[in-house]
Scaffold this active site. Sequence first.
Site, short mmCIF file in Angstrom:
data_model
loop_
_atom_site.label_atom_id
_atom_site.label_comp_id
_atom_site.label_asym_id
_atom_site.label_seq_id
_atom_site.Cartn_x
_atom_site.Cartn_y
_atom_site.Cartn_z
N ARG A 180 -15.61 8.32 -12.17
CA ARG A 180 -15.09 7.02 -11.73
C ARG A 180 -13.59 6.86 -11.97
NH1 ARG A 180 -19.22 3.32 -10.95
NH2 ARG A 180 -17.74 1.65 -11.16
N GLU A 240 -8.49 15.63 0.58
CA GLU A 240 -8.76 15.14 -0.77
C GLU A 240 -8.98 16.27 -1.77
OE1 GLU A 240 -13.22 13.52 0.34
OE2 GLU A 240 -12.21 12.61 -1.34
N CYS A 264 -13.05 2.36 -12.85
CA CYS A 264 -13.10 2.85 -14.22
C CYS A 264 -14.56 2.96 -14.63
CB CYS A 264 -12.40 1.88 -15.16
SG CYS A 264 -10.69 1.57 -14.70
N TRP A 295 -9.17 4.63 -14.22
CA TRP A 295 -8.42 4.92 -12.99
C TRP A 295 -7.34 3.86 -12.95
CZ3 TRP A 295 -7.28 2.63 -8.19
CH2 TRP A 295 -6.78 3.51 -7.22
N GLU A 307 -14.07 13.93 9.38
CA GLU A 307 -14.64 14.13 8.05
C GLU A 307 -14.16 15.46 7.45
OE1 GLU A 307 -15.95 12.39 5.91
OE2 GLU A 307 -17.07 13.70 4.58
N LYS A 314 -12.05 15.72 3.96
CA LYS A 314 -12.49 16.56 2.83
C LYS A 314 -11.37 17.51 2.40
CE LYS A 314 -15.31 14.87 1.62
NZ LYS A 314 -16.18 13.85 2.13
N HIS A 366 -2.01 14.65 24.48
CA HIS A 366 -1.28 13.38 24.44
C HIS A 366 -0.39 13.30 23.20
CE1 HIS A 366 -3.60 12.09 27.88
NE2 HIS A 366 -4.69 12.50 27.25
N LYS A 395 -14.28 7.84 -7.72
CA LYS A 395 -15.47 7.83 -6.87
C LYS A 395 -15.77 6.46 -6.29
CE LYS A 395 -19.36 9.76 -5.43
NZ LYS A 395 -19.13 10.68 -4.31
N ASN A 407 -13.03 -2.94 -16.05
CA ASN A 407 -12.93 -2.28 -14.75
C ASN A 407 -12.62 -3.38 -13.74
OD1 ASN A 407 -13.27 -0.60 -12.48
ND2 ASN A 407 -15.42 -1.20 -12.31
N GLY A 408 -11.63 -3.15 -12.87
CA GLY A 408 -11.30 -4.15 -11.86
C GLY A 408 -9.85 -4.58 -11.96
C1 F6R Z 1 -14.53 10.78 0.41
C2 F6R Z 1 -15.18 9.65 -0.23
C3 F6R Z 1 -14.69 8.28 0.06
C4 F6R Z 1 -15.85 7.27 0.13
C5 F6R Z 1 -15.31 5.84 0.29
C6 F6R Z 1 -16.43 4.83 0.43
O1 F6R Z 1 -15.12 11.98 0.07
O2 F6R Z 1 -16.09 9.82 -0.99
O3 F6R Z 1 -13.93 8.25 1.23
O4 F6R Z 1 -16.66 7.61 1.21
O5 F6R Z 1 -14.53 5.53 -0.82
O6 F6R Z 1 -17.25 4.83 -0.70
P1 F6R Z 1 -18.68 4.16 -0.68
O7 F6R Z 1 -19.52 4.95 0.25
O8 F6R Z 1 -19.16 4.21 -2.09
O9 F6R Z 1 -18.50 2.75 -0.18
#
Ligand code: F6R
Length: 606
Positions: free
Chosen positions: A27, A488, A2, A76, A481, A485, A504, A601, A102-103
């Site tokens: 966030r 998400e 949050c 969030w 990766e 991407k 396999h 995020k 937050n938490g």
């Molecule tokens: C994907 C993404 C997440 C973060 C993950 C770790 O695009 O951004 O998978 O990489 O939540 O976040 P950090 O790097 O802040 O620990």
Amino acid sequence: MCGIVGYTGKELALTPVLEGLRRLEYRGYDSAGIALAVNAGEKLWIEKRAGKLGNLEEILGDSVPKSHSGIGHTRWATHGGPTDENAHPHLDNEGKLALIHNGIIENYIELRAELEKRGHVFKSETDTESVAHLLSDARKSHKGDLAAAMREVCKQLRGSFTLLAIHSDEPGRIVGARRNSPLVVGVGDGENFLASDVSAFISHTKRALELGQDEIADITADSIVITDLSGKVLPHNEYEISWDASAAERGGYEHFMLKEIFEQPKAIADTLLGRITGLDGEVTKGINLDGIDKVVIVACGTAYNAGLVGKYAIEKWANISVDVELASEYRYREPAVDSKTLLVPISQSGETMDTLMAMRYAKEHGARVFAVCNTNGSTIPRESDAVLYTHAGPEIAVASTKAFETQLVAMYLLALHLGRVRGTIDKKLMVQIEAELAELPAKVEQVLETVEPLRALTRKFKDSTSMLFLGRHVGFPVALEGALKLKELAYMHAEGFAGGELKHGPIALIDEGTPVIAIMPAEGSLLAEKMASNIQEVKARGAVIIAIADAPLASADHLVRIPKTHEFLAAVLAVVPLQVIAYEMAVARGNDVDQPRNLAKSVTVE
Ligand code: F6R
């Protein structure tokens, strides 16, 4: 998860609080709310709405009272769905105390039962509301001292939290607390701020104070007092924020993600600056690498994928065995770790709960910790022995792009450092890699110059139900990766596979017209031949091949050319087209690029 902001000072609070929320919305965006303290003794003014901040802004007419202090929250959701009732702030029964959080409060069920017995009436399903009621009672028993009440309440809470509270009896005062969740103080002139991160107040002040674990910040327009939970006043640790407000703006781009993709050459150059031929003593002075016999990288999501590339480089150049672990798995399986382990947490935010906890586990068992992080003063670097900061600047889009690129660069720098310290890297190879590293920003720039046709090509696959990514060597983590991407952002089924694994099992997924993105190893390498065979295998079953390659490829239906570089460094170039594909697919499918559904995020809960 949050976003939290508090303002007290000379301006009318609504403007800086709303501005802070706009900057923190990455966030979490399940709901937003604001509480303002108006006149001493009167009820607080509060407004909150489910959904994005825009929903709240729509209903804020001229009736918002003039107030010089307030708090705001963007959520969030964890406990309780994304409704108006569950939106923060939460009030006490008298409507005079407001709290944002937050938490996760792990013992909220028992707290709530106890509070209900004492006559408190709850309006939401959240864990947070218990704390609002608890704080209200504690404040009464501390003769109206909100900070003393916060200290007492924090001792009763289990879990992770950033809390901000205001009370209408003292309109200019805001009290905050933190445990395993971020909170920074913005130091202004005749005004002060509390927020989840510095972006919330960067256009007002570049001076910030770090808050440590279990610390309480008590602010008014002209004073900042930081204490521990016993009430002992602690010294301020002030620092200057090195980027400015424009870094947190879209700057003419349609989305933050696109802007951040185009910022990658600079982010890479900044991360490399002064480090190619050796890591600064400032970075390495806190850590002794003698006798290390294993490297363990812990991270989540995109950062984990960067760690996988790191494994290839560190094992090869530093001749040491490397495990790459999902932080959420690592911490609960009680892995063998001792003082010969070098633990490398990778985190953009520096606050990811799983990564932090994995790191703490390893530290408790004697590991030495060398963090890779993008956020100055965040918890992970603060608890590490050494930190290699990536210099990506603020990353606002929820999907990580430039932070990933700089994490890759940090992995190469760390691998070179270990190779040098251990005397395992061949001098000629080292010089070659150093030269190639220096050229990376320009080569990423070259890739970015060719993205327009790729955007048009991506739109052709807009209605596909699935997309597969194939890679070998460092191209495998790049494939993971690319798939992450796409999932998400485009909400599309996507998976990354190692080319050799196809037969396999995964090859059964290939159907007529399935788009397959092939990340080709360097032209002429043994693995390029192997990958070419893998491409033939999927093509024979109807796949449409989009190849990312440094040379022409006859078997590709579509080719995206990237410049040649050292085979380990190619990950930095190959991932750029995949970011663009995910971006464009999200736009074509009408999705919210910067704030994809269900995500946030910074994942500060487990
Ligand atoms: C994907 C993404 C997440 C973060 C993950 C770790 O695009 O951004 O998978 O990489 O939540 O976040 P950090 O790097 O802040 O620990």
